[in-house]
Structures are given as C-alpha cells and as structure tokens.
Design a protein around this motif. Structure first.
Motif, short mmCIF file in Angstrom:
data_model
loop_
_atom_site.label_atom_id
_atom_site.label_comp_id
_atom_site.label_asym_id
_atom_site.label_seq_id
_atom_site.Cartn_x
_atom_site.Cartn_y
_atom_site.Cartn_z
N GLN A 123 0.84 -1.21 0.00
CA GLN A 123 0.00 0.00 0.00
C GLN A 123 0.87 1.25 0.00
N ILE A 124 1.94 1.22 0.79
CA ILE A 124 2.85 2.38 0.85
C ILE A 124 3.52 2.58 -0.50
N LEU A 125 4.00 1.50 -1.11
CA LEU A 125 4.67 1.62 -2.41
C LEU A 125 3.73 2.08 -3.52
N ALA A 126 2.43 1.86 -3.34
CA ALA A 126 1.46 2.29 -4.34
C ALA A 126 1.17 3.79 -4.28
N VAL A 127 1.65 4.46 -3.26
CA VAL A 127 1.43 5.91 -3.14
C VAL A 127 2.30 6.61 -4.18
N PRO A 128 1.70 7.40 -5.08
CA PRO A 128 2.49 8.12 -6.07
C PRO A 128 3.54 9.02 -5.41
N GLY A 129 4.77 8.89 -5.86
CA GLY A 129 5.86 9.68 -5.32
C GLY A 129 6.78 8.90 -4.40
N VAL A 130 6.34 7.71 -3.93
CA VAL A 130 7.22 6.86 -3.13
C VAL A 130 8.08 6.07 -4.10
N LEU A 131 9.38 6.28 -4.04
CA LEU A 131 10.30 5.63 -4.96
C LEU A 131 10.76 4.26 -4.46
N ARG A 132 11.09 4.19 -3.16
CA ARG A 132 11.51 2.91 -2.59
C ARG A 132 11.37 2.98 -1.07
N THR A 133 11.39 1.79 -0.48
CA THR A 133 11.29 1.68 0.97
C THR A 133 12.41 0.80 1.49
N ARG A 134 12.70 0.95 2.75
CA ARG A 134 13.60 0.04 3.46
C ARG A 134 12.94 -0.25 4.79
N THR A 135 12.69 -1.51 5.06
CA THR A 135 11.94 -1.92 6.25
C THR A 135 12.86 -2.55 7.28
N GLU A 136 12.68 -2.12 8.51
CA GLU A 136 13.44 -2.66 9.63
C GLU A 136 12.45 -3.15 10.68
N PRO A 137 12.20 -4.47 10.73
CA PRO A 137 11.27 -5.00 11.73
C PRO A 137 11.85 -4.87 13.14
N VAL A 138 10.99 -4.53 14.07
CA VAL A 138 11.39 -4.45 15.48
C VAL A 138 11.29 -5.85 16.08
N LEU A 139 12.36 -6.32 16.68
CA LEU A 139 12.36 -7.63 17.30
C LEU A 139 11.75 -7.57 18.70
N ARG A 140 12.15 -6.57 19.47
CA ARG A 140 11.63 -6.40 20.83
C ARG A 140 11.87 -4.96 21.25
N ARG A 141 10.88 -4.35 21.84
CA ARG A 141 11.04 -2.99 22.36
C ARG A 141 11.81 -3.08 23.67
N ARG A 142 12.92 -2.39 23.75
CA ARG A 142 13.77 -2.42 24.93
C ARG A 142 13.44 -1.29 25.90
N ILE A 143 13.15 -0.12 25.37
CA ILE A 143 12.74 1.02 26.19
C ILE A 143 11.56 1.66 25.49
N ALA A 144 10.43 1.70 26.17
CA ALA A 144 9.22 2.30 25.59
C ALA A 144 9.35 3.82 25.59
N HIS A 145 8.54 4.46 24.76
CA HIS A 145 8.52 5.92 24.72
C HIS A 145 8.37 6.46 26.14
N ARG A 146 9.20 7.42 26.50
CA ARG A 146 9.16 7.94 27.86
C ARG A 146 9.67 9.37 27.90
N VAL A 147 9.19 10.13 28.83
CA VAL A 147 9.71 11.47 29.08
C VAL A 147 10.03 11.68 30.56
N ARG A 148 9.60 10.74 31.38
CA ARG A 148 9.80 10.89 32.83
C ARG A 148 11.25 11.14 33.21
N PRO A 149 12.24 10.43 32.65
CA PRO A 149 13.63 10.72 33.04
C PRO A 149 14.04 12.17 32.73
#
Length: 160
Positions: A123-149
């Motif tokens: 679907q992403i590649l079908a969007v006009p103007g997208v030339l190429r993609t590079r995908t990096e699958p996440v294996l495991r989230r090590r630190i979740a989004h945070r701002v507390r620190p």
C-alpha cells in the motif's frame, strides 16, 4: 523557544505521570497547593505544547497488531505533503516523521504479522511519489517511549 517550567510545573508533570487518572484535585492534595493553581498550570502547559493530550495509551499489540516495523521512504521531489496525506489514510501507519539522512520519511508501521507487513508495504509503495522503501522489523522494544527521566532531571536541576 523552550517554555520555562519551574519546580511546581515539573512536580505537577511528575505526579500526573505517576497517577494519570487521579485528577486535578488529587494532584493539588498531593502537592499541597490549591486546585486552581494546579489547573492553571496544566492549562498553561497545554497552551505551551508541553502537555499534548489526555487520551489513554493504547497498545497496538493488544488490539491484534503485535508486529512493529520502521519503514524508511525515499520520495520523488516535491511530493512530501501529498505522500504524507496518503500515508495518513493507511491505518497501520501509526506515525510518520521527516528525517535527514538517506531517506525522506520514517514510518512506524504496525501489523498482524509478516504477511500483513508485506500488504501494508505494498500500500505504501502504491502511493504516487514513493520511490523505494527500506523496512526494519522491530524484534523487541527495549525502552518504551518515555519522558519521565527528562522531567526528573529537570526537577533535580531546578531544585535549590
């Protein structure tokens, strides 16, 4: 411009992160200040863009989308806004950032698994103007989004 936050602002942020459902009255009680003071500080921080929302955190994995991938997009010249609008129409694209480097956009994509990831990529590649993609699958989230620190460090730095 960085908004100026004092110790009370930072304490309010800390308690609101610790107890997000407690409410203004409880924050005031815990901090030993008037409810109106807490409310006016929260309103000010919302106006400044420090507080960006009050919606609950929702885990895509718990909704049946356990796979997360980062997808870098290379675009043709002059199509950034159009591509961004089209990406917003794909529900599995949960965040898009403009980036510097060897790509133009970084998409956070959730899916039900590898086959669904491939479908979303098509679907992403079908969007006009997208030339190429590079995908990096996440294996495991090590630190979740945070701002507390960051808030904790700011509070330590502003303490007398």
């Amino acid at each position: 411009m960085t908004p100026s936050l004092d110790g009370l602002d930072l304490s309010i942020l800390q308690v609101s992160l610790d107890r997000p459902r407690a409410g203004v009255r409880e924050y005031a009680r815990l901090l030993g200040v008037a409810r109106g003071t807490v409310q006016s500080r929260l309103d000010r921080m919302a106006r400044l863009g420090v507080i960006t929302g009050h919606e609950p955190g929702v885990a895509a994995a718990a909704l049946g989308f356990p796979a997360l991938s980062y997808v870098r997009l290379n675009l043709a010249q002059g199509v950034l806004d159009h591509v961004t609008e089209r990406l917003a129409e794909i529900p599995e694209v949960i965040q898009v950032d403009s980036i510097a480097g060897d790509a133009d956009l970084m998409c956070h994509v959730v899916s039900t698994g590898p086959e669904n990831t491939e479908e979303v990529l098509q679907q992403i590649l079908a969007v006009p103007g997208v030339l190429r993609t590079r995908t990096e699958p996440v294996l495991r989230r090590r630190i979740a989004h945070r701002v507390r620190p960051l808030i904790d460090r700011m509070a330590r730095d502003t303490a007398p």
